[in-house]
Design a protein around this motif. Structure first.
Motif, mmCIF file in Angstrom:
data_model
loop_
_atom_site.group_PDB
_atom_site.id
_atom_site.type_symbol
_atom_site.label_atom_id
_atom_site.label_comp_id
_atom_site.label_asym_id
_atom_site.label_seq_id
_atom_site.Cartn_x
_atom_site.Cartn_y
_atom_site.Cartn_z
ATOM 1 N N SER A 194 0.792 -1.162 -0.242
ATOM 2 C CA SER A 194 0.032 0.005 0.188
ATOM 3 C C SER A 194 0.973 1.371 0.068
ATOM 4 O O SER A 194 0.492 2.245 -0.531
ATOM 5 C CB SER A 194 -0.932 -0.076 1.452
ATOM 6 O OG SER A 194 -0.268 -0.024 2.469
ATOM 7 N N SER A 223 -0.448 -4.452 3.707
ATOM 8 C CA SER A 223 -0.197 -3.155 4.577
ATOM 9 C C SER A 223 0.422 -3.535 5.989
ATOM 10 O O SER A 223 0.149 -4.470 6.616
ATOM 11 C CB SER A 223 -1.662 -2.079 4.629
ATOM 12 O OG SER A 223 -1.005 -0.996 5.667
ATOM 13 N N ARG A 227 -4.506 -0.256 10.169
ATOM 14 C CA ARG A 227 -5.574 0.711 10.271
ATOM 15 C C ARG A 227 -6.694 0.198 9.540
ATOM 16 O O ARG A 227 -6.497 -0.144 8.237
ATOM 17 C CB ARG A 227 -5.209 1.882 9.522
ATOM 18 C CG ARG A 227 -3.942 2.697 10.758
ATOM 19 C CD ARG A 227 -3.530 3.961 9.888
ATOM 20 N NE ARG A 227 -4.588 4.787 9.420
ATOM 21 C CZ ARG A 227 -4.220 5.891 8.561
ATOM 22 N NH1 ARG A 227 -2.695 6.257 8.561
ATOM 23 N NH2 ARG A 227 -5.236 6.642 8.089
ATOM 24 N N GLU A 228 -8.085 0.368 10.322
ATOM 25 C CA GLU A 228 -9.164 -0.110 9.294
ATOM 26 C C GLU A 228 -9.445 0.569 8.081
ATOM 27 O O GLU A 228 -9.758 -0.157 7.004
ATOM 28 C CB GLU A 228 -10.289 -0.125 10.503
ATOM 29 C CG GLU A 228 -11.457 -0.856 9.740
ATOM 30 C CD GLU A 228 -12.767 -0.661 10.530
ATOM 31 O OE1 GLU A 228 -13.833 -1.300 10.152
ATOM 32 O OE2 GLU A 228 -12.720 -0.414 11.793
ATOM 33 N N ASP A 229 -9.150 2.003 8.092
ATOM 34 C CA ASP A 229 -9.442 2.930 7.236
ATOM 35 C C ASP A 229 -8.610 2.407 5.733
ATOM 36 O O ASP A 229 -9.106 2.473 4.468
ATOM 37 C CB ASP A 229 -9.034 4.162 7.496
ATOM 38 C CG ASP A 229 -10.019 4.893 8.448
ATOM 39 O OD1 ASP A 229 -11.172 4.264 8.657
ATOM 40 O OD2 ASP A 229 -9.815 6.026 8.871
ATOM 41 N N ASP A 230 -7.270 1.852 5.969
ATOM 42 C CA ASP A 230 -6.429 1.254 4.831
ATOM 43 C C ASP A 230 -7.302 0.171 4.000
ATOM 44 O O ASP A 230 -7.357 0.388 2.880
ATOM 45 C CB ASP A 230 -5.327 0.910 5.426
ATOM 46 C CG ASP A 230 -4.318 2.013 5.819
ATOM 47 O OD1 ASP A 230 -4.661 3.116 5.605
ATOM 48 O OD2 ASP A 230 -3.317 1.728 6.521
ATOM 49 N N LEU A 232 -10.470 -0.365 4.294
ATOM 50 C CA LEU A 232 -11.836 0.189 3.481
ATOM 51 C C LEU A 232 -11.476 0.872 2.275
ATOM 52 O O LEU A 232 -12.217 0.832 1.246
ATOM 53 C CB LEU A 232 -12.366 1.162 4.504
ATOM 54 C CG LEU A 232 -13.143 0.271 5.694
ATOM 55 C CD1 LEU A 232 -13.736 1.176 6.668
ATOM 56 C CD2 LEU A 232 -14.181 -0.692 5.354
ATOM 57 N N SER A 233 -10.517 1.691 2.041
ATOM 58 C CA SER A 233 -10.105 2.588 1.108
ATOM 59 C C SER A 233 -9.724 1.549 -0.001
ATOM 60 O O SER A 233 -10.060 1.795 -1.082
ATOM 61 C CB SER A 233 -8.899 3.633 1.358
ATOM 62 O OG SER A 233 -9.489 4.477 2.482
ATOM 63 N N LYS A 236 -12.644 0.018 -1.611
ATOM 64 C CA LYS A 236 -13.572 1.066 -2.190
ATOM 65 C C LYS A 236 -12.805 1.007 -3.657
ATOM 66 O O LYS A 236 -13.594 1.391 -4.574
ATOM 67 C CB LYS A 236 -13.550 2.269 -1.331
ATOM 68 C CG LYS A 236 -14.215 3.314 -2.178
ATOM 69 C CD LYS A 236 -13.954 4.633 -1.332
ATOM 70 C CE LYS A 236 -14.576 5.824 -2.196
ATOM 71 N NZ LYS A 236 -14.671 7.193 -1.375
#
Length: 271
Positions: A194, A223, A227-230, A232-233, A236
């Motif tokens: 990532s 990654s 981080r959960e946001d990583d 999800l992005s 997406k």
């Protein structure tokens, strides 16, 4: 044996490998039992294993049957060895979860009894060149860590993906795109870090998805950040799978198998 017959065997063995990957990932102890019949007149083995409750049973050929057992006792193993010595028409080989190079040993045993079960790589390549539906599988590793690149390349080359395959590695996204790697005919699996220099992993994903859909290119992103946001992005923007580092090797093999299976199912559903 017909030309179509042998092509089914790698698919069945693929299911066997998925079971092993699950057991290894779950840290479950198991035994792999390979039964080889030399005389079809003997039926003694047909009821021998029924009381042991096999987790997996695969009639590989007319003369080779493969079982996976959990929690075999010492008495079970003694009974198997006794049965093996008493039945001249049956040969049984037992491996356990510590056996090295199990898949190659299994293939060797099957080839002893039915050498036409597996196509040689040269024959596979000629089928691909002739326009057969056996598409090659191309792996691309994009990671700025040389150790990770070497590790993944060696891991991929050691596996039997049931299709002719190759692997190339890249330090960053620009060299990956300049190689025009994705223009090679066949299916592609991209293993992608990532956080990369010059072009981020997400930007690489977005650029791939502008030109290639899930039925042609599957993308797995790694990654080192928890981080959960990583994740999800990544989903997406079009990745098919996401793993946090450190990489868990047995889980990685299972996930790649699932991705390639989904790619081929997507193609079949539109044909």
């Amino acid at each position: 044996m017909t030309a179509e017959g042998p092509m089914l065997i790698p698919e069945l063995l693929h299911l066997f490998k998925i079971n092993l990957a699950f057991l290894n990932h779950s840290n479950l102890t198991y035994y792999v039992v390979i039964m080889r019949e030399e005389d079809r007149q003997s039926n003694a083995e047909k009821s021998f294993f029924t009381h042991m409750h096999a987790l997996f049973c695969l009639p590989v050929t007319h003369s080779v049957t493969l079982f996976i057992f959990l929690n075999l006792t010492q008495k079970n193993l003694q009974d198997i060895h006794r049965f093996n010595s008493d039945q001249s028409s049956v040969r049984i080989t037992v491996f356990d979860d510590r056996t090295k190079d199990l898949e190659n040993k299994l293939i060797q045993i099957i080839n002893e009894y039915d050498p036409e079960i597996f196509y040689e790589s040269s024959r596979i390549n000629s089928l691909v060149a002739a326009g057969s539906n056996i598409e090659p599988l191309h792996f691309s590793v994009v990671d700025d860590d040389q150790i990770v690149r070497s590790f993944l390349k060696e891991f991929i080359e050691r596996q039997d993906w049931n299709y002719p395959s190759d692997v190339e590695t890249f330090r960053e996204g620009q060299s990956f795109f300049e190689s025009k790697r994705l223009e090679k005919a066949g299916k592609h699996v991209v293993l992608l870090e990532s956080i990369l220099p010059r072009i981020t992993g997400l930007e690489i994903v977005k650029q791939i998805r502008k030109n290639y859909s899930d039925d042609t290119v599957s993308i797995m992103m790694f990654s080192g950040r928890k981080r959960e946001d990583d994740a999800l992005s990544a989903f997406k923007f079009g990745v098919n799978d996401f793993m946090e580092k450190p990489i868990r090797i047995h889980e990685l093999a299972l996930r790649i198998m699932n991705m390639t299976k989904r790619m081929r199912e997507l193609v079949s559903s539109f044909n």
